[in-house]
Design an enzyme around this catalytic site. Structure first.
Site, PDB file in Angstrom:
ATOM      1  N   LYS A 293       1.737   5.221  -3.710  1.00 54.91           N
ATOM      2  CA  LYS A 293       2.284   5.332  -2.353  1.00 54.91           C
ATOM      3  C   LYS A 293       3.669   5.974  -2.448  1.00 54.91           C
ATOM      4  CE  LYS A 293       2.350   2.542   1.829  1.00 54.91           C
ATOM      5  NZ  LYS A 293       1.799   1.336   2.464  1.00 54.91           N
ATOM      6  N   GLU A 379      -6.829 -11.314   9.796  1.00 53.30           N
ATOM      7  CA  GLU A 379      -6.357 -12.111  10.932  1.00 53.30           C
ATOM      8  C   GLU A 379      -7.342 -13.225  11.284  1.00 53.30           C
ATOM      9  OE1 GLU A 379      -6.266  -8.808  10.753  1.00 53.30           O
ATOM     10  OE2 GLU A 379      -4.140  -8.319  10.950  1.00 53.30           O
ATOM     11  N   ARG A 407      -7.863  -9.334  16.755  1.00 51.07           N
ATOM     12  CA  ARG A 407      -8.917  -9.453  15.732  1.00 51.07           C
ATOM     13  C   ARG A 407      -9.376 -10.889  15.532  1.00 51.07           C
ATOM     14  NH1 ARG A 407      -9.401  -5.229  11.379  1.00 51.07           N
ATOM     15  NH2 ARG A 407      -9.884  -3.718  12.940  1.00 51.07           N
TER      16      ARG A 407
HETATM   17  C1  LIG Z   1      -5.929  -5.332  11.593  1.00 48.13           C
HETATM   18  C2  LIG Z   1      -4.609  -4.839  11.097  1.00 48.13           C
HETATM   19  N1  LIG Z   1      -3.706  -5.707  10.610  1.00 48.13           N
HETATM   20  C3  LIG Z   1      -2.508  -5.261  10.176  1.00 48.13           C
HETATM   21  C4  LIG Z   1      -2.202  -3.943  10.197  1.00 48.13           C
HETATM   22  C5  LIG Z   1      -0.822  -3.450   9.781  1.00 48.13           C
HETATM   23  N2  LIG Z   1      -0.910  -2.539   8.650  1.00 48.13           N
HETATM   24  C6  LIG Z   1      -0.827  -1.209   8.790  1.00 48.13           C
HETATM   25  S1  LIG Z   1      -0.984  -0.386   7.366  1.00 48.13           S
HETATM   26  C7  LIG Z   1      -1.117  -1.808   6.500  1.00 48.13           C
HETATM   27  C8  LIG Z   1      -1.261  -1.755   5.016  1.00 48.13           C
HETATM   28  C9  LIG Z   1      -2.476  -1.036   4.629  1.00 48.13           C
HETATM   29  O1  LIG Z   1      -2.548  -1.032   3.248  1.00 48.13           O
HETATM   30  P1  LIG Z   1      -3.573  -0.067   2.535  1.00 48.13           P
HETATM   31  O2  LIG Z   1      -4.880  -0.107   3.232  1.00 48.13           O
HETATM   32  O3  LIG Z   1      -3.568  -0.407   1.098  1.00 48.13           O
HETATM   33  O4  LIG Z   1      -2.982   1.376   2.785  1.00 48.13           O
HETATM   34  P2  LIG Z   1      -1.639   2.035   2.222  1.00 48.13           P
HETATM   35  O5  LIG Z   1      -0.608   1.892   3.300  1.00 48.13           O
HETATM   36  O6  LIG Z   1      -1.245   1.324   0.957  1.00 48.13           O
HETATM   37  O7  LIG Z   1      -1.996   3.443   1.975  1.00 48.13           O
HETATM   38  C10 LIG Z   1      -1.056  -2.915   7.347  1.00 48.13           C
HETATM   39  C11 LIG Z   1      -1.119  -4.319   6.906  1.00 48.13           C
HETATM   40  C12 LIG Z   1      -3.171  -3.077  10.728  1.00 48.13           C
HETATM   41  N3  LIG Z   1      -2.953  -1.759  10.843  1.00 48.13           N
HETATM   42  N4  LIG Z   1      -4.353  -3.547  11.159  1.00 48.13           N
END
Ligand SMILES: Cc1ncc(C[n+]2csc(CCOP(=O)(O)OP(=O)(O)O)c2C)c(N)n1
Length: 646
Positions: A293, A379, A407
């Site tokens: 990242k 969630e 959710r």
């Molecule tokens: C249902 C839900 N909960 C929380 C989030 C907040 N959120 C946005 S990106 C993220 C992290 C995602 O991590 P990953 O899938 O590993 O992607 P990366 O950012 O590391 O590329 C979170 C928790 C979300 N978008 N959707």
């Protein structure tokens, strides 16, 4: 649109790419050059707009490889969460608008069907991509017809998002259906915060184990998907396979062919693997790609959150251009207050779904690690887990953004409300949130919480009120209770020395006036006060009340306001079906309308409002001070009289 043309990176090859089809004629080394230029362009664009930087930088090579190998928009490329889609937008006919990302009338910060045929499925909440890609694959096989045609379904999903139940529901279904489908697991060992849970450890083990040496044993696994030269033992193929785990993975048990892990920043690995699976796959395939990242931009790589979300910044130094804040943030006030209360009460515990910093629980996690639970992007689980913590005699604060709590709604109803369990819901990002747009707007929680029997629902009008509400929630053991508060900083009010436990279902009068009563629920109170000042100058002094509770309503106060005023106007930062609807129901039930009360309810309009600053979004919603003032004049007939006189 702020267009800053100086300091733009030189991107000679990228300048020739207007759409993914233009990548088809390039050599692999030219594609690598495109990727380098695309990375510079992404950094440059986000430095002027702010937004999600780290995730996009991590998928630059993957984006180029996917678009070079597959045929978008015919093939349906679905980005999970889609906060990593900026490089994709640059390659898909939107480069000319990339510096309008997340701004009013600009490009969305997420994929959006209405924006481009290259965004076949919108997202912003996580873990939906495999379901969506599978749906496209099945639609194709059933003869579905769409303008761009239906090719392959491809989901790109992060390791954080892969931990959510929905991703596994989709894998389970896909493995069963056995359709050709591509899932790219983008494993950067990061969520927003470091990822948590058993899946994350499992993925790390997949590549930490001894390199896989036995080509023979691999023959029945993913190796059968690889092109001939690979199987014949070309040196490169051997080297690649050495690092791969073949057979026996969790994903294979779910019916997927598993390929990986491969280096997601190395096009000489990505391109052949994607070309091979494109040519040969007959069923579902999971390609495990390792990325970093924030890759390629030192300040992002060095940041705690790997540049997950950033304000505008200086490209050279990486320094973010944040406007200094005058008041503490609501999130911070919640986090601080909970830590204080937890010091006095060892039953208080806290649950976050992958948002420890976003919800302010990072403070709690530091002080009381054994009482703080980051459950991952889960969630639904987080809510039910909180319910059982409450059933077990603890006092759980389940802290979620309004939009993500959606959710966990069945869990709120079925596990919490029906069982009358005292879960404390701390609902952050209530109301319109700004640059993240409609997917992140906290519009519906009052509606979906206040209609539940036994649920107490509060909204803080300012940060001091929030302090009281945290204490009120901690003290409330009779059933579930929720309190909502917005994103961003407070009003700058004086903070109480001691939190006050509020009487359940009691509002407060802010100012007494005549003719019209303005009954506010939440942080519109500031705009209501401004409107009242402007009205005073016109000889109208409204009564102002802060409802504090949408459930139970302060019946006495509301009926009193209705009796003693010609008009009553409610205002809230939420959609229809919330506070105002409950007030209207009360007034109707009590026959107040029979006696001729003029009643208006100011709620968010029946549209999804696109991204802009929160202030601009509230203007679009018709809910700023001037619009409240106009509503008062209108309901009292003052504007009409003025017009008649003119
Ligand atoms: C249902 C839900 N909960 C929380 C989030 C907040 N959120 C946005 S990106 C993220 C992290 C995602 O991590 P990953 O899938 O590993 O992607 P990366 O950012 O590391 O590329 C979170 C928790 C979300 N978008 N959707």
């Amino acid at each position: 649109m702020p267009e800053q043309t100086t300091n733009r990176p030189k991107t000679p090859l990228l300048d020739q790419i207007n759409r993914p089809a233009d990548l088809k004629s390039l050599s692999d080394s030219q594609l690598a050059q495109v990727a380098n230029e695309l990375r510079s362009e992404t950094i440059s664009a986000v430095s002027t707009t702010g937004g999600h930087l780290g995730a996009g930088l991590g998928v630059v090579e993957l984006t180029v490889a996917l678009h070079a190998v597959f045929d978008t928009p015919r093939d349906k490329l679905v980005w999970d969460v889609s906060h990593q889609c900026y490089p994709h937008k640059i390659l898909t006919e939107r480069r000319d608008r990339i510096r309008s990302l997340r701004m009013k009338d600009g490009l969305s910060g997420f994929t959006k069907r209405s924006e481009s045929p290259y965004d076949p499925f919108g997202a912003a909440h996580s873990s939906t991509s495999i379901s969506a890609a599978l749906g496209f694959s099945v639609a194709r096989d059933l003869g579905g017809v769409v303008p761009e045609g239906l090719g392959d379904g491809i989901a790109v999903i992060g390791d954080g998002s892969m931990s959510a139940g929905m991703a596994f529901e989709a894998m389970n279904n896909a493995g069963h259906l056995g359709k050709r489908l591509f899932v790219i697991l983008n494993d950067n060992e990061m969520s927003i915060a470091p990822p948590v849970g058993a899946l994350s450890s499992y993925l790390s083990r997949l590549y930490a184990e001894e390199p896989f040496q036995e080509l023979k044993a691999a023959a029945k696994g993913a190796v059968s998907l690889l092109p001939e030269p690979f199987r014949e033992g070309a040196k490169r193929a051997k080297d690649m396979l050495k690092g791969m785990t073949v057979g026996g993975t969790l994903f294979e048990s779910l019916g997927f062919s598993y390929i990986g892990p491969i280096d997601g920043h190395d096009l000489s690995q990505l391109l052949p693997v994607l070309r091979t699976v494109k040519t040969r796959a007959t069923g579902p395939v999971l390609i495990h790609v390792l990325t970093k990242k924030g890759k390629g931009y030192a300040p992002a790589e060095a940041a705690r959150d790997k540049g997950h979300a950033t304000a505008k910044f200086d490209v050279v130094t990486g320094e973010q251009k944040k406007t200094p804040s005058n008041a503490p943030s609501y999130t911070g006030v919640f986090g601080d207050e909970l830590v204080k209360l937890a010091a006095k009460d060892d039953k208080i515990c806290a649950v976050t779904a992958a948002m420890p910093d976003g919800t302010g629980l990072n403070l709690f996690a530091e002080r009381y690690p054994s009482r703080c639970f980051d459950v991952g992007i889960a969630e639904q689980h987080g809510v039910t887990f909180s319910a059982a913590l409450a059933a077990g005699g603890m006092k759980p604060f389940c802290a979620m953004y309004s939009t993500f709590l959606q959710r966990g709604y069945d869990q709120v109803v079925h596990d919490v409300a029906i069982q009358r369990l005292p879960v404390r819901f701390a609902i952050d990002r209530a109301g319109l949130v700004g640059a993240d747009g409609a997917t992140h707007a906290g519009s519906f929680d009052v509606g979906f919480m206040a209609n539940l029997p036994g649920m107490v629902v509060m909204a803080a009008a300012d940060e001091a009120e929030l302090v009281h509400m945290v204490a009120t929630a901690a003290a409330h053991n009779d059933g579930p209770i929720a309190f909502r508060y917005p994103r961003g900083e407070g009003e700058g009010v004086e903070m109480p020395d001691e939190p006050q436990v509020l009487e359940i279902g009691k509002g407060r009068t802010i100012q007494s006036g005549s003719r019209v009563a303005l009954l506010s629920f939440g942080t519109r109170l500031g705009e209501v006060r401004k409107a009242a000042e402007a009205l005073s100058a016109k000889g109208i002094t409204p009564t102002i009340a802060d409802a504090r509770f949408a459930k139970p309503l302060d019946r006495e106060m509301i009926l009193d306001l209705a009796t003693n005023h010609e008009a009553l106007i409610t205002i809230e930062e939420g959609a229809v079906g919330g506070f105002g609807s409950h007030v209207a129901q009360l007034l109707a039930d009590e026959g107040v309308f029979d006696r001729g009360l003029k009643y208006r309810s100011m709620v968010l309009p029946d549209t999804f409002i696109d991204q802009a600053s929160p202030a601009d979004m509230y203007k679009v919603a018709g809910m700023d001070a001037a619009q409240i003032e106009a509503k008062v004049l209108d309901v009292l007939g003052v504007a009409t009289i003025g017009e008649k006189r003119a």
